[in-house]
Structures are given as C-alpha cells and as structure tokens.
Design a protein around this motif. Structure first.
Motif, mmCIF file in Angstrom:
data_model
loop_
_atom_site.group_PDB
_atom_site.id
_atom_site.type_symbol
_atom_site.label_atom_id
_atom_site.label_comp_id
_atom_site.label_asym_id
_atom_site.label_seq_id
_atom_site.Cartn_x
_atom_site.Cartn_y
_atom_site.Cartn_z
ATOM 1 N N LEU A 195 1.586 -16.443 13.384
ATOM 2 C CA LEU A 195 0.603 -16.671 14.450
ATOM 3 C C LEU A 195 -0.475 -17.661 14.004
ATOM 4 O O LEU A 195 -0.962 -18.469 14.806
ATOM 5 C CB LEU A 195 -0.026 -15.345 14.883
ATOM 6 C CG LEU A 195 0.900 -14.390 15.640
ATOM 7 C CD1 LEU A 195 0.153 -13.119 16.027
ATOM 8 C CD2 LEU A 195 1.495 -15.052 16.880
ATOM 9 N N ALA A 199 -2.737 -9.957 16.884
ATOM 10 C CA ALA A 199 -3.131 -11.183 17.575
ATOM 11 C C ALA A 199 -4.644 -11.373 17.554
ATOM 12 O O ALA A 199 -5.139 -12.478 17.289
ATOM 13 C CB ALA A 199 -2.606 -11.153 19.006
ATOM 14 N N TRP A 256 -6.336 -14.798 18.492
ATOM 15 C CA TRP A 256 -5.670 -15.052 19.772
ATOM 16 C C TRP A 256 -6.167 -14.091 20.843
ATOM 17 O O TRP A 256 -6.503 -12.941 20.557
ATOM 18 C CB TRP A 256 -4.164 -14.855 19.655
ATOM 19 C CG TRP A 256 -3.438 -15.805 18.766
ATOM 20 C CD1 TRP A 256 -3.232 -15.683 17.420
ATOM 21 C CD2 TRP A 256 -2.783 -17.017 19.150
ATOM 22 N NE1 TRP A 256 -2.497 -16.728 16.948
ATOM 23 C CE2 TRP A 256 -2.202 -17.573 17.983
ATOM 24 C CE3 TRP A 256 -2.615 -17.683 20.362
ATOM 25 C CZ2 TRP A 256 -1.480 -18.756 17.988
ATOM 26 C CZ3 TRP A 256 -1.890 -18.872 20.378
ATOM 27 C CH2 TRP A 256 -1.340 -19.400 19.207
ATOM 28 N N LEU A 268 -0.260 -15.892 24.736
ATOM 29 C CA LEU A 268 -1.333 -15.911 23.765
ATOM 30 C C LEU A 268 -2.032 -17.261 23.836
ATOM 31 O O LEU A 268 -1.379 -18.311 23.876
ATOM 32 C CB LEU A 268 -0.823 -15.685 22.343
ATOM 33 C CG LEU A 268 -0.742 -14.229 21.858
ATOM 34 C CD1 LEU A 268 0.137 -13.383 22.745
ATOM 35 C CD2 LEU A 268 -0.262 -14.171 20.408
#
Length: 228
Positions: free
Chosen positions: A138, A203, A208, A225
C-alpha cells in the motif's frame, strides 16, 4: 520458479492439450481452478467486477492481469490501460488476445509511470501474501498514483473456512497455496484474504482513506482507496 499458472493459461489460449489446474491449500483437499475463469467476457463477470470497471477513470494499470480479460474490456471502452503480470506466459497470451500494453513485472518493484486508477481484481490484493507485505504494498502503490488517483480492489473475510476455530497464531486470512498442472507443481506461496475491519486498520495506518463500494452477504467486498 515454475510458471505453472502461466502454462495453464497459455495452453488454454493455444488449445495445446489443456489439462486441469488444481490448487492445494492448508485447510482441506485440493480444489480445481477453472482456467476459463481467466478468459471471462464482460457477460461472465460478477456484479463486483462490473462495478469496479465502471469506477475506473483516466490512465489505468491492471495489476496481476492474468489473461487480460479486464484489460481488454477497459481497452474496448476506450481507456488508456496497461496490464502487468509476473508470468511471462500470461503476458504472451495477453498480447495474443489483443492487449496493446502488457508487460512482465513485479508490482513491488514496478515504477514505470503514474496512473489515475490502479486495479486489482479477483482478490488481486492477495499477492501481498501477508499483512506486513500489505503495508509495504500500500505504501509503494501510492508512488504509482497521480494526484487524486485511486486504488480499486476486492477481497473477502474467509473466517468461515475455520468453522469458528480460528488459528491461535498469525492472521487467519494468510493462506498458503500451491498450483498443480500436468504433474508440475509450483512452489508454495502466500496469498492474503483480508477482512474489512483489518483492511481499514492497515489502510488508515499507511495513509489511505477507504470507501466501500460493494459488499455482499458473504463478506466479499470492493473498495476504493484514496490517499489522505
């Protein structure tokens, strides 16, 4: 490393005596994986995938594109879309099927350019393998997004597989798999299914914002996201 899945996809495309693709796992007997699923057309795609394709915008990177079905659909809709997959044989099939931009690449090191939409379907986020690598992934994917860009992917909660007896150690969505095709076996590899609650935590911790676009009764979901 043997490209077992890529060989199955390649044989299916070229009708080279295709065999049955099996997936071995830790929690039960091996299961057949229909190779035709990688060649699905728009009419064969579930609602979740339709929605994901409809939410794409701008320049798109289809990550872990397999035989290129989602790429081809986006291409037909007029999108500027690039497909990458770690399998050279799968990439060859994508070119054969008409994908204009298909490249062999490992998403963890890929940094060719920036995109408006990053797409990982068929639980493509699972290639992270485990929660620690999900954080790494991520963080890296942020570098591939243009300003205001989005990351679209689906996953699911697989707690039901354990029938109420979750493992004492480790995250239950971290699964070991092995492909088998024509008496050839891949190395065992990690694959991740991440439940919504855990995804929200990871996240948020990596910067995010999570928007749930779809969730069904079986806790399979699609999210968007966007960087905070």
């Amino acid at each position: 490393m043997k490209d077992v899945l890529g060989q199955a996809i390649h044989d299916y495309q070229y009708k080279t005596a295709p065999g049955k693709l099996w997936i071995h796992n830790q929690y039960g007997p091996k299961e057949p994986m229909p190779v035709a699923a990688y060649f699905r057309t728009e009419d064969d795609m579930p609602d979740l995938e339709w929605l994901a394709l409809n939410e794409c915008r701008g320049k798109v990177l289809d990550i872990g594109a397999g035989a290129g079905s989602h790429t081809l659909e986006l291409q037909q809709r007029g999108y500027d879309v690039t497909a990458i997959d770690i399998s050279p044989l799968a990439v060859e099939v994508m070119h054969q099927r008409g994908v204009k931009e298909a490249h062999v690449g490992d998403i963890f090191t890929y940094q060719e350019q920036q995109y408006d939409t990053l797409l990982l379907l068929m639980n493509g986020i699972g290639l992270a393998g485990n929660l620690l690598n999900l954080e790494r992934l991520l963080i890296h994917l942020k570098t591939l997004l243009s300003q205001g860009g989005q990351l679209l992917f689906d996953s699911s909660n697989i707690a039901y597989l354990y029938e109420g007896k979750l493992p004492d150690t480790g995250y239950y969505g971290n699964i070991m798999y092995q492909y088998e095709y024509k008496n050839q076996k891949s190395e065992w590899f990690e694959w991740l299914y991440v439940d919504m609650h855990t995804l929200q935590k990871v996240a948020t911790a990596t910067g995010w914002n999570v928007e749930v676009l779809y969730e069904d009764d079986f806790e399979q979901y699609l999210v968007r996201l966007i960087t905070l």
